[in-house]
Design a protein around this motif. Structure first.
Motif, short mmCIF file in Angstrom:
data_model
loop_
_atom_site.label_atom_id
_atom_site.label_comp_id
_atom_site.label_asym_id
_atom_site.label_seq_id
_atom_site.Cartn_x
_atom_site.Cartn_y
_atom_site.Cartn_z
N ILE A 13 0.82 -1.20 0.00
CA ILE A 13 0.00 0.00 0.00
C ILE A 13 0.86 1.27 0.00
O ILE A 13 0.55 2.24 -0.68
CB ILE A 13 -0.93 0.02 1.23
CG1 ILE A 13 -1.76 -1.28 1.28
CG2 ILE A 13 -1.86 1.22 1.19
CD1 ILE A 13 -2.56 -1.42 2.56
N HIS B 41 -6.03 -5.77 3.37
CA HIS B 41 -5.32 -4.50 3.15
C HIS B 41 -6.16 -3.50 2.36
O HIS B 41 -5.76 -3.02 1.29
CB HIS B 41 -3.94 -4.73 2.52
CG HIS B 41 -3.92 -5.46 1.21
ND1 HIS B 41 -4.07 -6.82 1.09
CD2 HIS B 41 -3.74 -4.99 -0.06
CE1 HIS B 41 -3.99 -7.16 -0.18
NE2 HIS B 41 -3.78 -6.06 -0.90
N ILE B 42 -7.33 -3.19 2.93
CA ILE B 42 -8.28 -2.28 2.28
C ILE B 42 -7.66 -0.91 2.08
O ILE B 42 -7.79 -0.29 1.01
CB ILE B 42 -9.56 -2.17 3.13
CG1 ILE B 42 -10.19 -3.57 3.30
CG2 ILE B 42 -10.55 -1.21 2.51
CD1 ILE B 42 -11.31 -3.61 4.32
N SER B 43 -7.03 -0.41 3.13
CA SER B 43 -6.35 0.89 3.06
C SER B 43 -5.24 0.88 4.10
O SER B 43 -5.19 0.01 4.98
CB SER B 43 -7.33 2.04 3.33
OG SER B 43 -7.80 1.99 4.68
N PHE B 44 -4.37 1.89 4.01
CA PHE B 44 -3.26 1.94 4.96
C PHE B 44 -3.76 2.16 6.39
O PHE B 44 -3.29 1.52 7.32
CB PHE B 44 -2.29 3.06 4.58
CG PHE B 44 -1.18 3.25 5.57
CD1 PHE B 44 -0.22 2.26 5.76
CD2 PHE B 44 -1.10 4.41 6.33
CE1 PHE B 44 0.81 2.42 6.68
CE2 PHE B 44 -0.07 4.58 7.24
CZ PHE B 44 0.88 3.58 7.43
N SER B 45 -4.74 3.06 6.56
CA SER B 45 -5.24 3.35 7.91
C SER B 45 -5.90 2.14 8.54
O SER B 45 -5.70 1.84 9.72
CB SER B 45 -6.21 4.53 7.87
OG SER B 45 -7.30 4.26 7.00
N VAL B 46 -6.70 1.41 7.76
CA VAL B 46 -7.37 0.21 8.29
C VAL B 46 -6.35 -0.87 8.61
O VAL B 46 -6.42 -1.52 9.66
CB VAL B 46 -8.42 -0.32 7.28
CG1 VAL B 46 -8.96 -1.68 7.73
CG2 VAL B 46 -9.56 0.67 7.12
N THR B 47 -5.40 -1.09 7.72
CA THR B 47 -4.38 -2.11 7.95
C THR B 47 -3.52 -1.76 9.14
O THR B 47 -3.18 -2.63 9.96
CB THR B 47 -3.50 -2.26 6.70
OG1 THR B 47 -4.32 -2.52 5.56
CG2 THR B 47 -2.52 -3.43 6.86
#
Length: 488
Positions: free
Chosen positions: A40, A97-103
């Motif tokens: 990401i 790994h939907i997005s950096f913040s979520v991951t």
């Protein structure tokens, strides 16, 4: 005797599985997390995300004692499985790994919870291990965890399957934690294994042993700086294309863990600190040689051998030290917590120095760390010799039941006072928990404890337990009363 051997084998098998599976889950989760984050964001942000994970993992180890002491025994099963379920959700969020913040958020929560699980695993190990070959058991468990990760990385190539394997392993770890807790309680409740409780005696004098613990914390922190810098030098060399190290270092890491376990246990770990010191000297020299263009493969071999020895050293040292401390659930996993925290804190600095090519600055820093670690190693060795000195051996022929009977007879304990003392000896719970187990009110239980204090000349519950553990029938010139199964 056969029952005791069976219990010991069951306990050691449980600890082996716990340490092995925890090592596998932790390393596998770290590998999955770093791999997903790197898809990401760029490399610098990946390093920061990894540092966050290691930092909160250390926090999880420190939180565990609070959970262990504040949650009632009957609620711990629900809590463990709830944390396991939450951890599994985080694993699959990382895998997506939907997005950096979520991951990043899922990784922070996961590694915090893994710290809690790690604290529980190491505390159970400190409570349960009943062998002089502690380092050997730690080394074998560590090697098994490394080999499991090696097999998982090479056999499971689908990310969703990798997440599933980690989730199943985490669920198994939760079940094993509950099972090992039950084995430990059964051992404490058995008269034949009651002396094993002395391995975790709540000694009022343990405050005098805290300096040894603090010295070990500082020593492990400085050594972690050295080994983390060496590891970063190898990683950067690999990333720069100096050489593809492949998968073989994992096998070397497992072998070094095995070797460390067996070597450290020589003469009851008499030479463990000296061996670790030699490994540290070799690591410092290796960093210096690598900065001056030395052979890369030699550096790789030294780095992985040193890592295996270091993990077995700090795990064994803190498990052994925890047995002497007043808060064993805090100290048992302190080695892993300190190592992960230091690795998170120094990675950016060491990588910056390595990338900047400031070899002289790096070498001077390594030498300073080496000198400081040498001084701490000497100071800790002196302190540890006094702290970890084995307690006086019980008189020949005295079983725990005979000792308890003689003690109760000498101090004229009533039947109810005998029951209270037995519960105090085998329970890690609070007074409220013990009162509930005995179906007594807290005031009544406190009254019995005060009576025991008066009869034995002690001032507190902790003082009473310490007095009992150190008391021997011959100390008072009495002959132990023979229990019904005693054979002359």
């Amino acid at each position: 005797m056969e029952r005791r051997k069976t219990q010991a084998m069951a306990s050691h098998s449980a600890i082996f599985l716990l340490l092995s599976i925890f090592t596998f889950v932790f390393l596998g989760s770290e590998y999955l997390y770093v791999n997903m984050v790197s898809r990401i964001v760029e490399e610098s942000q990946t390093v920061i995300a990894q540092n966050y994970a290691l930092g909160v993992n250390a926090l999880g180890f420190l939180i565990y004692p609070l959970i262990n002491r504040s949650v009632r025994e009957r609620n711990k099963t629900i809590l463990i499985f709830s944390l396991s379920f939450l951890s599994i959700i985080c694993i699959f969020l990382i895998q997506q790994h939907i997005s950096f913040s979520v991951t990043l958020a899922a990784g922070v929560v996961l590694f915090l919870l893994l710290g809690v699980f790690g604290g529980s695993v190491h505390y159970l190990a400190a409570c349960t291990i009943r062998t002089e070959r502690i380092a050997g058991l730690v080394g074998i468990s560590y090697a098994a965890g490394i080999l499991l990760q090696y097999a998982n990385n090479n056999l499971v190539n689908i990310e969703i399957a990798e997440a599933a394997v980690l989730s199943v392993s985490l669920a198994v770890l939760s079940v094993l934690i509950m099972r090992t807790r039950r084995i430990h309680k059964e051992a404490l409740a058995s008269d034949e294994t009651a002396p094993l409780r002395t391995a975790l005696r709540p000694d009022e004098m343990s405050r005098k042993k805290i300096p040894a613990g603090l010295l070990l914390v500082l020593l492990v922190a400085l050594m972690a700086c050295v080994f983390s810098t060496l590891d970063n030098a190898i990683t950067l060399g690999h990333a720069a294309g100096t050489m593809d190290i492949g998968q073989w270092p994992r096998m070397l890491l497992a072998l070094s863990g095995l070797a460390a376990g067996f070597l450290f246990d020589i003469r009851k770990r008499k030479y463990m600190a000296l061996m670790m010191y030699c490994v540290m000297v070799l690591s410092v020299l290796c960093v210096i040689v690598l900065r001056w263009g030395g052979p890369f493969l030699t550096g790789v071999a030294v780095a992985y051998v040193a890592s295996g020895f270091f993990v077995v050293f700090f795990t064994t040292s803190f498990l052994e030290l925890a047995a002497c401390m007043r808060l064993p659930d805090l100290w048992a996993g302190m080695g892993r917590a300190v190592n992960n925290l230091v690795a998170a804190l120094v990675t950016n600095g060491s990588v910056t120095l390595l990338l900047a090519g400031r070899s002289i600055t790096l070498i001077v820093l390594m030498l300073v760390l080496f000198v400081a670690a040498s001084i701490l190693m000497f100071a800790y060795t002196v302190k540890a010799h006094a702290v970890l000195a084995p307690p006086p051996a019980p008189a020949a022929g005295y079983t725990p039941k005979e000792k308890f009977s003689s003690f109760a007879s000498l101090y004229s304990l009533t039947d109810r006072e005998r029951d209270v003392l037995q519960y105090l000896l085998v329970s890690d719970g609070s007074v409220q928990d013990i009162a509930q187990q005995m179906a007594l009110s807290r005031p009544v239980l406190y009254r019995h404890i005060r009576s025991l204090n008066e009869k034995t000349g002690t001032q507190s519950r902790i003082g009473l337990l310490q007095f009992y553990y150190e008391w021997m029938p011959e100390n008072k010139g009495v002959t132990p009363e023979k229990s019904p199964d005693f054979k002359a």
